[in-house]
Scaffold this motif. Structure first.
Motif, short mmCIF file in Angstrom:
data_model
loop_
_atom_site.label_atom_id
_atom_site.label_comp_id
_atom_site.label_asym_id
_atom_site.label_seq_id
_atom_site.Cartn_x
_atom_site.Cartn_y
_atom_site.Cartn_z
N PHE A 124 0.83 -1.22 0.00
CA PHE A 124 0.00 0.00 0.00
C PHE A 124 0.85 1.26 0.00
CE2 PHE A 124 -3.46 -2.81 1.71
CZ PHE A 124 -4.35 -2.58 0.67
N VAL A 125 2.00 1.19 0.65
CA VAL A 125 2.93 2.34 0.62
C VAL A 125 3.42 2.58 -0.80
CG1 VAL A 125 5.20 3.14 1.37
CG2 VAL A 125 3.64 2.14 3.03
N LEU A 126 3.75 1.50 -1.50
CA LEU A 126 4.18 1.64 -2.90
C LEU A 126 3.06 2.20 -3.77
CD1 LEU A 126 6.14 -1.73 -3.38
CD2 LEU A 126 7.09 0.56 -3.10
N MET A 127 1.83 1.80 -3.50
CA MET A 127 0.70 2.32 -4.26
C MET A 127 0.54 3.82 -4.04
SD MET A 127 -2.26 -0.58 -3.77
CE MET A 127 -3.47 0.56 -4.42
N LEU A 128 0.56 4.23 -2.79
CA LEU A 128 0.38 5.64 -2.49
C LEU A 128 1.57 6.47 -2.95
CD1 LEU A 128 -1.14 5.34 1.10
CD2 LEU A 128 -2.34 5.82 -1.04
N GLY A 129 2.77 5.89 -2.87
CA GLY A 129 3.96 6.61 -3.28
C GLY A 129 3.98 6.93 -4.76
N SER A 130 3.22 6.18 -5.55
CA SER A 130 3.22 6.41 -7.00
C SER A 130 2.45 7.65 -7.39
CB SER A 130 2.63 5.19 -7.71
OG SER A 130 1.28 4.99 -7.31
N VAL A 131 1.62 8.20 -6.49
CA VAL A 131 0.81 9.37 -6.85
C VAL A 131 1.13 10.59 -5.98
CG1 VAL A 131 -1.10 7.95 -7.70
CG2 VAL A 131 -1.04 8.61 -5.30
N VAL A 132 2.08 10.45 -5.07
CA VAL A 132 2.34 11.55 -4.13
C VAL A 132 2.87 12.78 -4.83
CG1 VAL A 132 3.83 12.27 -2.23
CG2 VAL A 132 2.65 10.09 -2.11
N ASN A 133 3.88 12.60 -5.68
CA ASN A 133 4.58 13.74 -6.29
C ASN A 133 4.13 14.01 -7.73
OD1 ASN A 133 6.20 14.13 -3.95
ND2 ASN A 133 7.56 12.46 -4.63
N VAL A 134 3.00 13.49 -8.11
CA VAL A 134 2.52 13.68 -9.49
C VAL A 134 1.78 15.02 -9.59
CG1 VAL A 134 1.01 12.79 -11.29
CG2 VAL A 134 2.35 11.22 -9.88
N THR A 135 2.17 15.82 -10.58
CA THR A 135 1.51 17.12 -10.80
C THR A 135 0.74 17.15 -12.12
OG1 THR A 135 3.58 17.95 -11.79
CG2 THR A 135 3.21 18.38 -9.43
N ASP A 136 1.26 16.45 -13.14
CA ASP A 136 0.59 16.40 -14.44
C ASP A 136 -0.05 15.04 -14.63
OD1 ASP A 136 1.52 18.97 -15.03
OD2 ASP A 136 3.41 18.17 -15.81
N PHE A 137 -1.27 15.06 -15.10
CA PHE A 137 -2.01 13.82 -15.30
C PHE A 137 -2.32 13.59 -16.77
CE2 PHE A 137 -2.79 14.81 -10.89
CZ PHE A 137 -2.72 13.58 -10.26
N ASP A 138 -1.24 13.51 -17.58
CA ASP A 138 -1.44 13.18 -18.98
C ASP A 138 -1.52 11.66 -19.15
OD1 ASP A 138 1.17 12.31 -18.67
OD2 ASP A 138 2.03 14.10 -19.59
N VAL A 139 -1.68 11.22 -20.37
CA VAL A 139 -1.90 9.80 -20.62
C VAL A 139 -0.69 8.96 -20.21
CG1 VAL A 139 -2.32 8.06 -22.40
CG2 VAL A 139 -3.49 10.29 -22.51
N THR A 140 0.51 9.43 -20.56
CA THR A 140 1.73 8.68 -20.24
C THR A 140 1.92 8.58 -18.73
OG1 THR A 140 2.77 9.46 -22.28
CG2 THR A 140 4.22 8.54 -20.58
N THR A 141 1.68 9.71 -18.04
CA THR A 141 1.83 9.72 -16.59
C THR A 141 0.83 8.77 -15.93
OG1 THR A 141 2.58 12.01 -16.65
CG2 THR A 141 1.85 11.17 -14.53
N MET A 142 -0.40 8.80 -16.40
CA MET A 142 -1.42 7.93 -15.83
C MET A 142 -1.08 6.45 -16.05
SD MET A 142 -3.62 9.61 -14.19
CE MET A 142 -4.77 8.28 -13.96
N GLN A 143 -0.50 6.15 -17.23
CA GLN A 143 -0.11 4.77 -17.49
C GLN A 143 0.98 4.32 -16.51
OE1 GLN A 143 1.01 4.85 -21.63
NE2 GLN A 143 -1.06 4.33 -22.32
N ASN A 144 1.95 5.21 -16.27
CA ASN A 144 3.02 4.88 -15.31
C ASN A 144 2.47 4.74 -13.89
OD1 ASN A 144 4.97 4.92 -17.32
ND2 ASN A 144 5.39 7.11 -17.04
N ILE A 145 1.54 5.62 -13.55
CA ILE A 145 0.94 5.56 -12.20
C ILE A 145 0.18 4.25 -12.01
CG2 ILE A 145 -0.82 6.57 -10.70
CD1 ILE A 145 -0.03 9.31 -11.76
#
Length: 248
Positions: A171-192
């Motif tokens: 769960f920490v890894l899950m939450l850590g994937s979205v903590v520092n995200v500022t842009d929500f484009d398609v590529t970023t969302m795929q990585n998240i």
């Protein structure tokens, strides 16, 4: 119904065979591959290694308890039909043949020594002393049989907790994937989503490994504890019905 020779060992081998068959199916269906590759924390490897170690330890205890049960049955049969006497730290049958060496024989030897050292002021007092001595020695006998099993129950508890620790890490890894995200484009969302899937996989796989291995370990040591309890009950019956009446 009288159980066969090495009944405990045969039951344990049946359980291990079922576990082995389940592992074969899991390996064939690539479930184990998904489990170990999907666990980013690698705690599943640790839990599996612990399970293998404690299973080997359990195998040794199963063999030991199985031998003790077989030897104790022989001792019980001989003790009912013959007079027992102590000579040179050994128990003899009718003064000729020695009893087989096992925990029950050593327990009976201790009981004879305690009976010899008990005060003989009165029959009732002597009987009460023997019963008290027998209770203490039975507790020691039971501890010798069951205390080594505490390691198995400790491993069972640790494997559950490691599985829960893996859940938290996931769960920490899950939450850590979205903590520092500022842009929500398609590529970023795929990585998240990819990182979140990895975290969720870690959480679920470690929980699965911890629960499964702990359940299988608990089943093995439950068999051991049951066999030890039966051996203690046999010892109590032999002592109360056939041994203590001869000493009072």
């Amino acid at each position: 119904m009288k159980k066969g020779e090495h009944h405990l060992l045969l039951v344990w081998l049946m359980l291990i065979s079922l576990i082995g068959f389940a592992l074969f199916l899991a390996l064939k269906e690539k479930v184990l591959l998904l489990l170990y590759l999907g666990d980013s924390s690698k705690l599943s490897w640790v839990i599996t290694l612990m399970f293998i170690i404690i299973t080997i330890y359990c195998a040794r205890r199963v063999w030991f308890i199985s031998l003790e049960i077989n030897n104790s049955e022989k001792v019980c049969a001989l003790a009912r039909r013959h007079d027992l006497s102590v000579q040179e730290d050994e128990i003899y049958l009718d003064g000729r043949e020695k009893l087989p060496d096992c925990l029950l024989t050593r327990y009976l030897l201790d009981l004879f020594y305690r009976a010899q050292s008990a005060p003989a002021e009165a029959d009732q007092a002597e009987s009460n002393t023997l019963n008290a001595n027998n209770k203490e020695l039975i507790e020691v006998f039971e501890a010798k049989l069951k205390n080594p099993h505490n390691l198995g129950w400790f491993f069972t508890d640790i494997m559950i907790k490691l599985g829960l620790l893996g859940t938290i890490i996931g769960f920490v890894l899950m939450l850590g994937s979205v903590v520092n995200v500022t842009d929500f484009d398609v590529t970023t969302m795929q990585n998240i989503l990819k990182e979140m899937s990895s975290g969720m996989g870690t959480a679920l796989y470690t929980t699965f490994a911890g629960l499964t291995c702990s359940i299988l370990t608990a089943a093995q040591f439950h068999l051991l504890d049951q066999a030890a309890d039966e051996l203690v009950d046999t010892t109590k019956h032999l002592t109360q019905v056939h041994i203590l009446p001869r000493l009072t």
